[in-house]
Design a protein around this motif. Structure first.
Motif, PDB file in Angstrom:
ATOM      1  N   GLY A  70      37.824  33.556  56.690  1.00  0.00           N
ATOM      2  CA  GLY A  70      38.119  34.866  56.112  1.00  0.00           C
ATOM      3  C   GLY A  70      37.621  35.033  54.691  1.00  0.00           C
ATOM      4  O   GLY A  70      38.142  35.865  53.942  1.00  0.00           O
ATOM      5  N   ARG A  71      36.607  34.268  54.309  1.00  0.00           N
ATOM      6  CA  ARG A  71      36.181  34.322  52.917  1.00  0.00           C
ATOM      7  C   ARG A  71      35.582  35.677  52.542  1.00  0.00           C
ATOM      8  O   ARG A  71      35.692  36.114  51.405  1.00  0.00           O
ATOM      9  CB  ARG A  71      35.185  33.200  52.605  1.00  0.00           C
ATOM     10  N   ASN A  72      34.980  36.367  53.538  1.00  0.00           N
ATOM     11  CA  ASN A  72      34.434  37.690  53.223  1.00  0.00           C
ATOM     12  C   ASN A  72      35.544  38.695  52.899  1.00  0.00           C
ATOM     13  O   ASN A  72      35.374  39.585  52.070  1.00  0.00           O
ATOM     14  CB  ASN A  72      33.584  38.199  54.388  1.00  0.00           C
ATOM     15  N   ILE A  73      36.667  38.514  53.573  1.00  0.00           N
ATOM     16  CA  ILE A  73      37.801  39.406  53.293  1.00  0.00           C
ATOM     17  C   ILE A  73      38.325  39.148  51.879  1.00  0.00           C
ATOM     18  O   ILE A  73      38.617  40.086  51.122  1.00  0.00           O
ATOM     19  CB  ILE A  73      38.921  39.191  54.336  1.00  0.00           C
ATOM     20  N   TYR A  74      38.381  37.891  51.500  1.00  0.00           N
ATOM     21  CA  TYR A  74      38.829  37.570  50.145  1.00  0.00           C
ATOM     22  C   TYR A  74      37.861  38.149  49.104  1.00  0.00           C
ATOM     23  O   TYR A  74      38.272  38.699  48.088  1.00  0.00           O
ATOM     24  CB  TYR A  74      38.927  36.047  49.952  1.00  0.00           C
ATOM     25  N   ARG A  75      36.573  37.993  49.403  1.00  0.00           N
ATOM     26  CA  ARG A  75      35.564  38.521  48.476  1.00  0.00           C
ATOM     27  C   ARG A  75      35.730  40.035  48.313  1.00  0.00           C
ATOM     28  O   ARG A  75      35.686  40.567  47.203  1.00  0.00           O
ATOM     29  CB  ARG A  75      34.152  38.228  48.993  1.00  0.00           C
ATOM     30  N   LEU A  76      35.933  40.708  49.458  1.00  0.00           N
ATOM     31  CA  LEU A  76      36.090  42.167  49.420  1.00  0.00           C
ATOM     32  C   LEU A  76      37.329  42.544  48.607  1.00  0.00           C
ATOM     33  O   LEU A  76      37.283  43.459  47.774  1.00  0.00           O
ATOM     34  CB  LEU A  76      36.215  42.699  50.848  1.00  0.00           C
ATOM     35  N   ALA A  77      38.411  41.829  48.842  1.00  0.00           N
ATOM     36  CA  ALA A  77      39.662  42.161  48.142  1.00  0.00           C
ATOM     37  C   ALA A  77      39.495  41.995  46.634  1.00  0.00           C
ATOM     38  O   ALA A  77      39.982  42.811  45.849  1.00  0.00           O
ATOM     39  CB  ALA A  77      40.787  41.267  48.656  1.00  0.00           C
ATOM     40  N   ILE A  78      38.787  40.935  46.249  1.00  0.00           N
ATOM     41  CA  ILE A  78      38.611  40.689  44.820  1.00  0.00           C
ATOM     42  C   ILE A  78      37.634  41.689  44.210  1.00  0.00           C
ATOM     43  O   ILE A  78      37.739  42.047  43.038  1.00  0.00           O
ATOM     44  CB  ILE A  78      38.127  39.237  44.587  1.00  0.00           C
ATOM     45  N   PHE A  79      36.707  42.191  45.035  1.00  0.00           N
ATOM     46  CA  PHE A  79      35.699  43.119  44.518  1.00  0.00           C
ATOM     47  C   PHE A  79      36.226  44.563  44.440  1.00  0.00           C
ATOM     48  O   PHE A  79      35.672  45.383  43.717  1.00  0.00           O
ATOM     49  CB  PHE A  79      34.445  43.067  45.387  1.00  0.00           C
ATOM     50  N   LEU A  80      37.267  44.857  45.180  1.00  0.00           N
ATOM     51  CA  LEU A  80      37.759  46.243  45.243  1.00  0.00           C
ATOM     52  C   LEU A  80      38.049  46.869  43.874  1.00  0.00           C
ATOM     53  O   LEU A  80      37.680  48.022  43.632  1.00  0.00           O
ATOM     54  CB  LEU A  80      39.015  46.316  46.120  1.00  0.00           C
ATOM     55  N   PRO A  81      38.702  46.143  42.954  1.00  0.00           N
ATOM     56  CA  PRO A  81      38.960  46.770  41.645  1.00  0.00           C
ATOM     57  C   PRO A  81      37.691  47.207  40.916  1.00  0.00           C
ATOM     58  O   PRO A  81      37.717  48.159  40.141  1.00  0.00           O
ATOM     59  CB  PRO A  81      39.672  45.658  40.857  1.00  0.00           C
ATOM     60  N   VAL A  82      36.567  46.512  41.200  1.00  0.00           N
ATOM     61  CA  VAL A  82      35.316  46.875  40.514  1.00  0.00           C
ATOM     62  C   VAL A  82      34.885  48.287  40.896  1.00  0.00           C
ATOM     63  O   VAL A  82      34.411  49.050  40.051  1.00  0.00           O
ATOM     64  CB  VAL A  82      34.205  45.860  40.869  1.00  0.00           C
ATOM     65  N   VAL A  83      35.055  48.624  42.151  1.00  0.00           N
ATOM     66  CA  VAL A  83      34.587  49.933  42.613  1.00  0.00           C
ATOM     67  C   VAL A  83      35.678  50.998  42.565  1.00  0.00           C
ATOM     68  O   VAL A  83      35.449  52.141  42.932  1.00  0.00           O
ATOM     69  CB  VAL A  83      34.009  49.850  44.044  1.00  0.00           C
ATOM     70  N   SER A  84      36.863  50.613  42.104  1.00  0.00           N
ATOM     71  CA  SER A  84      37.933  51.604  41.985  1.00  0.00           C
ATOM     72  C   SER A  84      37.758  52.392  40.688  1.00  0.00           C
ATOM     73  O   SER A  84      37.273  51.861  39.694  1.00  0.00           O
ATOM     74  CB  SER A  84      39.303  50.915  41.974  1.00  0.00           C
ATOM     75  N   THR A  85      38.176  53.647  40.708  1.00  0.00           N
ATOM     76  CA  THR A  85      38.049  54.494  39.522  1.00  0.00           C
ATOM     77  C   THR A  85      38.961  53.981  38.409  1.00  0.00           C
ATOM     78  O   THR A  85      40.156  53.799  38.619  1.00  0.00           O
ATOM     79  CB  THR A  85      38.438  55.942  39.877  1.00  0.00           C
ATOM     80  N   THR A  86      38.366  53.783  37.238  1.00  0.00           N
ATOM     81  CA  THR A  86      39.142  53.204  36.147  1.00  0.00           C
ATOM     82  C   THR A  86      40.298  54.104  35.723  1.00  0.00           C
ATOM     83  O   THR A  86      41.376  53.622  35.373  1.00  0.00           O
ATOM     84  CB  THR A  86      38.222  52.934  34.943  1.00  0.00           C
ATOM     85  N   ALA A  87      40.070  55.413  35.727  1.00  0.00           N
ATOM     86  CA  ALA A  87      41.138  56.323  35.312  1.00  0.00           C
ATOM     87  C   ALA A  87      42.344  56.180  36.242  1.00  0.00           C
ATOM     88  O   ALA A  87      43.498  56.195  35.791  1.00  0.00           O
ATOM     89  CB  ALA A  87      40.640  57.758  35.318  1.00  0.00           C
ATOM     90  N   VAL A  88      42.060  56.023  37.526  1.00  0.00           N
ATOM     91  CA  VAL A  88      43.165  55.863  38.483  1.00  0.00           C
ATOM     92  C   VAL A  88      43.865  54.521  38.241  1.00  0.00           C
ATOM     93  O   VAL A  88      45.098  54.447  38.233  1.00  0.00           O
ATOM     94  CB  VAL A  88      42.626  55.939  39.933  1.00  0.00           C
ATOM     95  N   ILE A  89      43.052  53.491  38.032  1.00  0.00           N
ATOM     96  CA  ILE A  89      43.645  52.181  37.737  1.00  0.00           C
ATOM     97  C   ILE A  89      44.518  52.278  36.484  1.00  0.00           C
ATOM     98  O   ILE A  89      45.623  51.738  36.437  1.00  0.00           O
ATOM     99  CB  ILE A  89      42.532  51.129  37.550  1.00  0.00           C
ATOM    100  N   GLY A  90      44.013  52.991  35.486  1.00  0.00           N
ATOM    101  CA  GLY A  90      44.770  53.151  34.246  1.00  0.00           C
ATOM    102  C   GLY A  90      46.122  53.792  34.489  1.00  0.00           C
ATOM    103  O   GLY A  90      47.150  53.327  33.983  1.00  0.00           O
ATOM    104  N   LEU A  91      46.130  54.856  35.294  1.00  0.00           N
ATOM    105  CA  LEU A  91      47.393  55.540  35.593  1.00  0.00           C
ATOM    106  C   LEU A  91      48.348  54.609  36.334  1.00  0.00           C
ATOM    107  O   LEU A  91      49.543  54.531  36.014  1.00  0.00           O
ATOM    108  CB  LEU A  91      47.122  56.782  36.445  1.00  0.00           C
ATOM    109  N   VAL A  92      47.796  53.914  37.315  1.00  0.00           N
ATOM    110  CA  VAL A  92      48.646  53.023  38.119  1.00  0.00           C
ATOM    111  C   VAL A  92      49.190  51.882  37.260  1.00  0.00           C
ATOM    112  O   VAL A  92      50.389  51.552  37.332  1.00  0.00           O
ATOM    113  CB  VAL A  92      47.837  52.454  39.316  1.00  0.00           C
ATOM    114  N   ILE A  93      48.333  51.327  36.417  1.00  0.00           N
ATOM    115  CA  ILE A  93      48.773  50.235  35.545  1.00  0.00           C
ATOM    116  C   ILE A  93      49.890  50.713  34.620  1.00  0.00           C
ATOM    117  O   ILE A  93      50.891  50.027  34.412  1.00  0.00           O
ATOM    118  CB  ILE A  93      47.571  49.715  34.713  1.00  0.00           C
ATOM    119  N   ALA A  94      49.701  51.911  34.053  1.00  0.00           N
ATOM    120  CA  ALA A  94      50.723  52.443  33.142  1.00  0.00           C
ATOM    121  C   ALA A  94      52.062  52.596  33.854  1.00  0.00           C
ATOM    122  O   ALA A  94      53.120  52.316  33.279  1.00  0.00           O
ATOM    123  CB  ALA A  94      50.266  53.785  32.572  1.00  0.00           C
ATOM    124  N   VAL A  95      52.011  53.037  35.097  1.00  0.00           N
ATOM    125  CA  VAL A  95      53.261  53.197  35.858  1.00  0.00           C
ATOM    126  C   VAL A  95      53.855  51.828  36.210  1.00  0.00           C
ATOM    127  O   VAL A  95      55.062  51.604  36.057  1.00  0.00           O
ATOM    128  CB  VAL A  95      52.993  54.021  37.141  1.00  0.00           C
TER     129      VAL A  95
END
Lengths: 488, 318
Positions: free
Chosen positions: B118-143
């Motif tokens: 399942g190493r590809n799944i792990y790679r995908l999971a770790i890569f997901l934050p890179v392609v996530s919108t930073t503004a959304v991440i910022g809001l979620v982190i703040a909450v």
């Protein structure tokens, strides 16, 4: 840049209904003609239906707030209906590009006939370049009656340059100067209080009790705008903290120190809601609407936002608390209005452009804007009756009626000091907000932080005095009593 | 040209080699034109223009007219808030270089193991934050990190790790480390991909030969993996350094540089002077000057790394 020509397409249902309503409302009066003694009759000084106006004009505006594109098109369609033969072409620029776009248009000799100038600084700039026309031909008793009494005085209107009316406002100036104390009536009642605090001391006692009883889920207060406490004890000019009664930098004044100290002690004692230090502009009303924050000092626009989030919340609106010893100043109305609409001095169709300006300053237009967006507009007679029927808006009006005084505005009254104001206002290091935030958040004495800024401002004054020996006197209004309206 | 005289006449209908080469070159230039035009318009011109604007007292409206020489540079270099932002930017880079890079390398080695299911799944999971919108991440982190009702504090309180909520984003002493950690988490995936690409350049027969010679895992790492990936590691290091030094969107979305500038980085500092409505008039000229200073410092720090890394490369090769 978006351009629309002639009539609109695709109005929202509400816009269409409003437009139809406005047509009916104006059916018996000319938008740009006739005009009676009643200022609630449509704005009207010249021309009129069939009054000979014809041709095309261009209006450069900003589609702000959301829905403004449809609103303006509908309004100018009404203007065209009242003036057959007239075509209003609209150019829309994003808000942050409007001034650059106008500059470019004028430099290319293609300036619009009517434009949004977006405030005092840009108006001064455009006026100095000779691009803005005088609107004095509009001014008569009917025109003056549309606006609050005395608000068109050349020395304090904010709309005049060198004594000439050169702009027309959109939203009511006092709306921006009014600062409120929002409180949750239910939380206060649960803690044994039947009304908001009137003094700083009461506020501290109430906030402490609420936080203690809140068990970590409800908090008494958050210092999201400590400057509103400062403005009840210190007659400041805006950014650099110059006391305009003395012309001296005065951020380290003991009264100001006391105002900041209130919040610092609340923070040190764990009374303030934690996390406020990194909140963005919308977070205070979100926390208030969620019932986690009992009270906070705020600007007026938060009221509507809270109501949108929590329609049934028990929300009270009160003046900002003052020291036990009483207030020493009021929120300063530094100009009666914010200049928004201006007419080009290079317009090829002056009569038509002037009629359009008259329309934008008409009671009907202001009323339609209020009904569409819920904002208080510059013509109070256009919406005051409706606002008094709305409990929230009536609360804002009540505070505005008592908590604002006209202050001398050195930027309007002191020709020659513009460079100093621009330099002082543009230097973020001179912003008092940094000092009081550092004091409250880091629990350090405010006085030395403020004194350091005062020293820098004083050095800046001295620097500019080398070129303008009268600068200090231009900053000083020794005869002004900060507890009274300033009259030039 | 004598060349023309000695060139053999080409057969009718068959282009000569030199003409074909010229045509190929011409086509090459033709295909390059869009890139050159776009690069000039949107990269080169703004850079050059910002150098020019930095010498003016300019609010961004109309043409710059008030030439003030080096005043903007002088003001920036004498400003404590500029150096505060500069230091904070540098801390983001230190976090990326000393935490993100080695941690990503370790994880990449793990995920490069073909025996891992399942190493590809792990790679995908770790890569997901890179392609996530930073503004959304910022809001979620703040909450998530909120001291009142935030999940992280609720958990920490629940398991008894803390006795009062941690003000992750509101405490000036904690806010910057918090953002550095979030930034590392956000960029971790891209660094991981770099390392995975580097690891896959190592020939497998080297490992097989080493095994035959009786080399253990540690010896394989020290004598095969590290030396082989080192040239790519230099590039990975520089890319990670550049990315972390330019952190803007995360800081702007989560704290806006606050509280009291404790998370202010140079990009937010520049943004504030150029666009912040709370400052009476935008100071594009000053913001450009800070941008130029920032660019020069970045260039110097980057160039300083070059010889150091080159020296290390030579030592490794030897």
């Amino acid at each position: 840049m978006t351009t629309t020509r002639g009539s609109s397409r695709g109005f929202s249902r509400r816009s269409v209904l409003l437009g139809a309503g406005a047509v009916m409302a104006t059916a018996g009066c000319n938008l740009v003609g006739g005009g009676g003694d009643d200022p609630t009759d449509a704005g009207s000084t010249s021309g009129g239906e069939g009054g000979g106006l014809s041709g095309e004009i261009t209006v450069a505006l900003v589609p702000d707030p959301p829905g403004a594109s449809e609103f303006y098109r509908a309004q100018f369609d009404l203007f065209q209906e009242a003036n057959p033969g007239v075509t209003v072409n609209i150019i829309e620029n994003p808000a942050d590009q409007q001034l650059n776009a106008l500059e470019l248009m004028f430099q290319q000799g293609e300036g619009p006939d009517v434009m949004r100038v977006q405030g005092g600084a840009a108006l001064t700039r455009f006026y100095d370049r000779g691009w803005v026309a005088s609107l004095d031909d509009l001014v008569n008793d009917d025109f003056t009656a549309r606006f609050p009494e005395g608000s068109l005085e050349p020395t304090s209107s904010g709309l005049h340059r060198e004594g000439k009316l050169v702009s027309i406002p959109l939203v009511w100036g006092d709306w921006g100067y009014t600062h409120l104390w929002l409180y949750n009536t239910d939380i206060l009642a649960e803690n044994g209080y039947d009304g908001p605090p009137e003094t700083w001391e009461e506020m501290v006692e109430m906030a402490t009790t609420i936080t203690e009883n809140g068990g970590g889920s409800v908090f008494g207060v958050a210092p999201v705008a400590p400057q509103y406490f400062i403005e009840v004890v210190q007659p400041f000019a805006q950014k650099p903290g110059v006391n305009v009664t003395t012309g001296e930098p005065d951020l380290a004044n003991p009264n100001v120190v006391a105002a900041v100290e209130v919040w610092r002690q609340l923070q040190a004692n764990g009374v303030n809601m934690p996390g406020w230090e990194s909140w963005d502009g919308g977070r205070p009303f979100t926390e208030f609407a969620a019932g986690r924050l009992a009270m906070y000092p705020t600007a007026t626009w938060h009221v509507a936002e809270v109501r949108k989030l929590a329609p049934d919340i028990g929300m009270g609106i009160a003046p900002i608390p003052v020291p036990e010893s009483g207030r020493l100043a009021y929120a300063a109305r530094s100009a009666a209005h914010q200049p928004i609409w201006s007419m080009s001095a290079e317009s090829a169709n002056t009569d038509l452009a002037l009629a359009a300006m008259d329309f934008l300053g008409s009671v009907d237009f202001y009323k339609a804007y209020y009904e569409e967006f819920g904002s208080f507009t510059a013509s109070q007679v256009a919406w005051e009756d409706q606002a008094q029927e709305n409990e929230d808006q009536a609360g804002i009006l009540a505070v505005a009626a008592t908590d604002i005084r006209t202050a001398p505005n050195p930027e309007l009254l002191a020709q020659g000091a513009e460079a100093f104001w621009a330099d002082a206002g543009g230097n973020a290091d001179l912003d008092v907000k940094n000092a009081y935030l550092e004091s409250i958040v880091s629990n350090v004495d405010y006085e030395p932080l403020a004194a350091a800024i005062d020293t820098q401002v004083e050095a800046l004054i001295v620097q500019y005095e080398a070129e303008n020996a009268d600068l200090r006197s231009q900053l000083t209004f020794a005869d002004w009593d900060p507890l009274e309206d300033y009259t030039a | 040209m004598t060349t023309a005289a000695i060139t053999a006449p080409s057969k009718p209908g068959v282009p000569s080699k030199s003409r074909a080469r010229r045509q190929a070159v011409l086509w090459g230039w033709l295909f390059l034109v869009p890139l050159v035009v776009l690069f000039t318009a949107f990269s080169l011109w703004p850079i050059v223009a910002s150098w020019a604007y930095a010498f003016f007292d300019w609010d961004g409206v109309g043409p710059p007219e008030v030439f003030i020489g080096l005043d903007n540079f002088r003001e920036a270099l004498n400003s404590t808030s500029f150096w505060n932002a500069f230091w904070n930017s540098f801390l983001f880079s230190l976090g990326a270089l000393f935490i993100e890079l080695p941690a990503a390398l370790c994880l990449a080695m793990l995920l490069n193991n073909v025996l891992l299911r399942g190493r590809n799944i792990y790679r995908l999971a770790i890569f997901l934050p890179v392609v996530s919108t930073t503004a959304v991440i910022g809001l979620v982190i703040a909450v998530l990190l909120a001291p009142v009702g935030g999940v992280v504090n609720e958990v920490l309180l629940g398991i008894g790790l803390v006795d009062r909520p941690i003000n992750f984003l509101g405490d000036p002493n904690v806010a910057l480390p918090t953002l550095v950690v979030v930034d590392i988490w956000k960029g971790f995936g891209i660094t991981l991909i770099y390392w995975l690409a580097a690891l896959q350049t190592v020939p497998k027969d080297l490992y097989e030969a080493a095994k035959l010679d009786g080399a253990g895992a540690r010896q394989q790492l020290a004598n095969i993996t590290i030396p082989v990936i080192m040239p790519i590691a230099v590039v990975v290091l520089l890319l990670t350094f550049q990315r972390s030094l330019n952190t803007f969107d995360l800081v702007q979305a989560v704290t806006g540089g606050g509280p009291i500038f404790s998370t202010d980085v140079l990009p937010t500092y520049i943004y504030r002077y150029a666009f912040d409505a709370n400052i009476a008039a935008p100071r594009y000229g000053f913001a450009c000057a800070v941008g130029v200073i920032f660019g020069v410092f970045t260039l110097i720090i980057t160039l300083l790394q070059g010889p150091l890394l080159a020296g290390r490369l030579k030592r490794t090769a030897a």
